[in-house]
Design a protein around this motif. Sequence first.
Motif, PDB file in Angstrom:
ATOM      1  N   ASP A  35       0.834  -1.202   0.000  1.00  0.00           N
ATOM      2  CA  ASP A  35       0.000   0.000   0.000  1.00  0.00           C
ATOM      3  C   ASP A  35       0.872   1.258   0.000  1.00  0.00           C
ATOM      4  OD1 ASP A  35      -2.908  -1.033   0.580  1.00  0.00           O
ATOM      5  OD2 ASP A  35      -1.642  -2.083   2.013  1.00  0.00           O
ATOM      6  N   LEU A  36       1.905   1.249   0.851  1.00  0.00           N
ATOM      7  CA  LEU A  36       2.738   2.437   1.007  1.00  0.00           C
ATOM      8  C   LEU A  36       3.441   2.810  -0.283  1.00  0.00           C
ATOM      9  CD1 LEU A  36       3.762   4.568   2.985  1.00  0.00           C
ATOM     10  CD2 LEU A  36       5.634   3.020   3.583  1.00  0.00           C
ATOM     11  N   HIS A  37       3.879   1.819  -1.067  1.00  0.00           N
ATOM     12  CA  HIS A  37       4.537   2.124  -2.338  1.00  0.00           C
ATOM     13  C   HIS A  37       3.609   2.937  -3.250  1.00  0.00           C
ATOM     14  CE1 HIS A  37       8.214   0.018  -1.736  1.00  0.00           C
ATOM     15  NE2 HIS A  37       7.667  -1.176  -1.645  1.00  0.00           N
ATOM     16  N   VAL A  38       2.330   2.605  -3.249  1.00  0.00           N
ATOM     17  CA  VAL A  38       1.375   3.336  -4.094  1.00  0.00           C
ATOM     18  C   VAL A  38       1.049   4.686  -3.479  1.00  0.00           C
ATOM     19  CG1 VAL A  38      -0.904   3.262  -5.169  1.00  0.00           C
ATOM     20  CG2 VAL A  38       0.435   1.164  -4.958  1.00  0.00           C
ATOM     21  N   PRO A  51     -13.088   8.536  -9.409  1.00  0.00           N
ATOM     22  CA  PRO A  51     -13.708   9.802  -8.981  1.00  0.00           C
ATOM     23  C   PRO A  51     -13.821   9.953  -7.470  1.00  0.00           C
ATOM     24  CG  PRO A  51     -14.922   8.844 -10.818  1.00  0.00           C
ATOM     25  CD  PRO A  51     -13.912   7.822 -10.400  1.00  0.00           C
ATOM     26  N   GLY A  52     -14.086   8.827  -6.786  1.00  0.00           N
ATOM     27  CA  GLY A  52     -14.228   8.894  -5.336  1.00  0.00           C
ATOM     28  C   GLY A  52     -12.969   8.558  -4.574  1.00  0.00           C
ATOM     29  N   GLY A  53     -11.859   8.330  -5.297  1.00  0.00           N
ATOM     30  CA  GLY A  53     -10.603   8.001  -4.658  1.00  0.00           C
ATOM     31  C   GLY A  53     -10.375   6.506  -4.547  1.00  0.00           C
ATOM     32  N   MET A  54      -9.316   6.141  -3.840  1.00  0.00           N
ATOM     33  CA  MET A  54      -8.944   4.738  -3.665  1.00  0.00           C
ATOM     34  C   MET A  54      -8.960   4.383  -2.192  1.00  0.00           C
ATOM     35  SD  MET A  54      -5.433   2.732  -4.737  1.00  0.00           S
ATOM     36  CE  MET A  54      -5.855   2.545  -6.467  1.00  0.00           C
ATOM     37  N   LEU A  55      -9.517   3.223  -1.878  1.00  0.00           N
ATOM     38  CA  LEU A  55      -9.532   2.702  -0.524  1.00  0.00           C
ATOM     39  C   LEU A  55      -8.465   1.624  -0.413  1.00  0.00           C
ATOM     40  CD1 LEU A  55     -10.813   2.493   2.292  1.00  0.00           C
ATOM     41  CD2 LEU A  55     -12.492   0.918   1.315  1.00  0.00           C
ATOM     42  N   PHE A  56      -7.489   1.836   0.466  1.00  0.00           N
ATOM     43  CA  PHE A  56      -6.370   0.911   0.596  1.00  0.00           C
ATOM     44  C   PHE A  56      -6.657  -0.172   1.635  1.00  0.00           C
ATOM     45  CE2 PHE A  56      -4.311   4.422  -1.528  1.00  0.00           C
ATOM     46  CZ  PHE A  56      -3.410   3.791  -2.366  1.00  0.00           C
ATOM     47  N   GLY A  57      -5.672  -1.037   1.821  1.00  0.00           N
ATOM     48  CA  GLY A  57      -5.770  -2.138   2.764  1.00  0.00           C
ATOM     49  C   GLY A  57      -6.033  -3.439   2.046  1.00  0.00           C
ATOM     50  N   HIS A  58      -5.091  -4.406   2.157  1.00  0.00           N
ATOM     51  CA  HIS A  58      -5.251  -5.643   1.401  1.00  0.00           C
ATOM     52  C   HIS A  58      -4.913  -6.900   2.195  1.00  0.00           C
ATOM     53  CE1 HIS A  58      -0.960  -4.726   0.976  1.00  0.00           C
ATOM     54  NE2 HIS A  58      -0.794  -6.024   0.811  1.00  0.00           N
ATOM     55  N   GLU A  59      -4.545  -6.764   3.469  1.00  0.00           N
ATOM     56  CA  GLU A  59      -4.434  -7.948   4.319  1.00  0.00           C
ATOM     57  C   GLU A  59      -5.289  -7.690   5.550  1.00  0.00           C
ATOM     58  OE1 GLU A  59      -0.226  -8.583   5.137  1.00  0.00           O
ATOM     59  OE2 GLU A  59      -0.308  -7.208   6.820  1.00  0.00           O
ATOM     60  N   ALA A  60      -6.368  -8.453   5.670  1.00  0.00           N
ATOM     61  CA  ALA A  60      -7.360  -8.137   6.689  1.00  0.00           C
ATOM     62  C   ALA A  60      -8.064  -9.395   7.170  1.00  0.00           C
ATOM     63  CB  ALA A  60      -8.386  -7.146   6.136  1.00  0.00           C
ATOM     64  N   PHE A 125     -12.465   3.157  -5.710  1.00  0.00           N
ATOM     65  CA  PHE A 125     -11.736   1.965  -6.153  1.00  0.00           C
ATOM     66  C   PHE A 125     -11.159   1.246  -4.941  1.00  0.00           C
ATOM     67  CE2 PHE A 125      -8.262  -0.514  -7.903  1.00  0.00           C
ATOM     68  CZ  PHE A 125      -8.798  -0.994  -9.090  1.00  0.00           C
ATOM     69  N   GLN A 126     -11.283  -0.080  -4.933  1.00  0.00           N
ATOM     70  CA  GLN A 126     -10.739  -0.905  -3.858  1.00  0.00           C
ATOM     71  C   GLN A 126      -9.365  -1.439  -4.262  1.00  0.00           C
ATOM     72  OE1 GLN A 126     -14.510  -3.179  -4.348  1.00  0.00           O
ATOM     73  NE2 GLN A 126     -14.239  -3.630  -2.170  1.00  0.00           N
ATOM     74  N   PHE A 127      -8.338  -1.109  -3.502  1.00  0.00           N
ATOM     75  CA  PHE A 127      -7.004  -1.621  -3.775  1.00  0.00           C
ATOM     76  C   PHE A 127      -7.033  -3.147  -3.654  1.00  0.00           C
ATOM     77  CE2 PHE A 127      -2.446  -2.273  -2.365  1.00  0.00           C
ATOM     78  CZ  PHE A 127      -1.894  -1.941  -3.591  1.00  0.00           C
ATOM     79  N   ASN A 128      -6.538  -3.839  -4.690  1.00  0.00           N
ATOM     80  CA  ASN A 128      -6.591  -5.302  -4.774  1.00  0.00           C
ATOM     81  C   ASN A 128      -8.018  -5.825  -4.658  1.00  0.00           C
ATOM     82  OD1 ASN A 128      -3.454  -5.335  -3.253  1.00  0.00           O
ATOM     83  ND2 ASN A 128      -3.820  -6.416  -5.163  1.00  0.00           N
ATOM     84  N   ASN A 129      -8.978  -4.996  -5.035  1.00  0.00           N
ATOM     85  CA  ASN A 129     -10.400  -5.360  -4.964  1.00  0.00           C
ATOM     86  C   ASN A 129     -10.836  -5.699  -3.540  1.00  0.00           C
ATOM     87  OD1 ASN A 129     -10.804  -5.223  -7.887  1.00  0.00           O
ATOM     88  ND2 ASN A 129      -9.568  -7.093  -7.951  1.00  0.00           N
ATOM     89  N   LEU A 130     -10.157  -5.099  -2.548  1.00  0.00           N
ATOM     90  CA  LEU A 130     -10.455  -5.393  -1.146  1.00  0.00           C
ATOM     91  C   LEU A 130     -10.863  -4.135  -0.376  1.00  0.00           C
ATOM     92  CD1 LEU A 130      -7.560  -7.948  -0.448  1.00  0.00           C
ATOM     93  CD2 LEU A 130      -9.988  -8.438  -0.750  1.00  0.00           C
ATOM     94  N   GLY A 131      -9.894  -3.283  -0.049  1.00  0.00           N
ATOM     95  CA  GLY A 131     -10.206  -2.100   0.747  1.00  0.00           C
ATOM     96  C   GLY A 131     -10.346  -2.420   2.225  1.00  0.00           C
ATOM     97  N   GLY A 132      -9.272  -2.991   2.799  1.00  0.00           N
ATOM     98  CA  GLY A 132      -9.318  -3.441   4.183  1.00  0.00           C
ATOM     99  C   GLY A 132      -9.192  -2.368   5.231  1.00  0.00           C
TER     100      GLY A 132
END
Length: 360
Positions: A35-38, A51-60, A125-132
């Motif tokens: 996540d931090l790299h992005v 348009p609404g931004g990106m929601l990060f988090g992919h290990e949850a 947008f969900q990072f890695n299709n997750l958004g944890g």
Amino acid sequence: MLKPGSLDITDVAVDKPLRDEVLVRTLGSGLCHSDLHVIDGDYGAAGLDAPGGMLFGHEASGLVEAVGEDVTYVRPGDHVVTFPLQYCGHCEYCLRGRPTLCTDSPGARSASAPPRLTRQGRPVFQFNNLGGFAEQMLVHEHALVKIDPEYPMDRAAIIGCGVATGFGGVVNTAAVRAGSAVAVIGLGGVGLAAVQTASLVGAGQIIAVDTEPAKLDLALELGASHRVDASSADPVGEVLELSGGGVDYSFEAIGLRTTVEQSVRMLRRAGIATVLGIAVGQRIELDGGLFVHERRLQGSLMGSCRPRTDLPRIVELDLAGRLDLRRFIDRRIALEEINDGYDAMRRRRIAGRRVITFSQ
């Protein structure tokens, strides 16, 4: 949500699950360098212009709240962890037992479907299709792995990425043999998992390499037999000396040109170097003579894991005391502390993982 170098905490609207989707109440989420790299602009990622931004988090980790009508694997009340790569189950790689290489991932909704998440009416947008990094996750069912409900959810939160990558790299990708000599370069969550897994499978010598004394100390506690401080010595020379001419297996867990090159140079004849870190954009240069004696350099995507079998196995090993993932958690934090957590990561002040814990 994304600002240059930091995250905003905001409200997001969550849709109802479609046929193959699952709504999960998030209980824990690990802070990972991916996540931090992005966030810091080191790597690009699809969805940054949403348009609404990106929601990060992919290990949850979390608790299933609702499921779509076609979902059969989980049901409300199940304890689950996420996996960043969602597989289709029918492409060539899935059918060969290589789901991390799936070419037809079903992770995101189709363009014709309504967005899963919106902010002020705009798709998120969900990072890695997750958004944890949210109180709820709406994901495809193949993004989830069901686990033992007795397992602590803070430890469960770190399994799906960092631990899976290090564990799978040793067990699946490299298939480390008992009695062999191993070196691990980089002792973040991935590297520490590789160290402990190498110990689990019976490696005869495990050399931990890093520049941070606290990480080197932790690696010794988790199974490393030797430590090399790369800030004060040539790590290749040190590893060659400690191993008596080179290791059988090396694992690069950072993703830098220099450390990838070092991972090959510290091998003995027929040794295997496995890159667990993300080295996108790095140009690797090595003397071709290193490969004359059958040394190998290979990649590993998420530890070549089969999520629904490998992740529950990790849980079982931890519950049995054969792994000790409790030691991986550097600190438990609230969501409001996420930017402080990533700042500590930038300053290399974290030994292991920091985990966001959400109220149950």
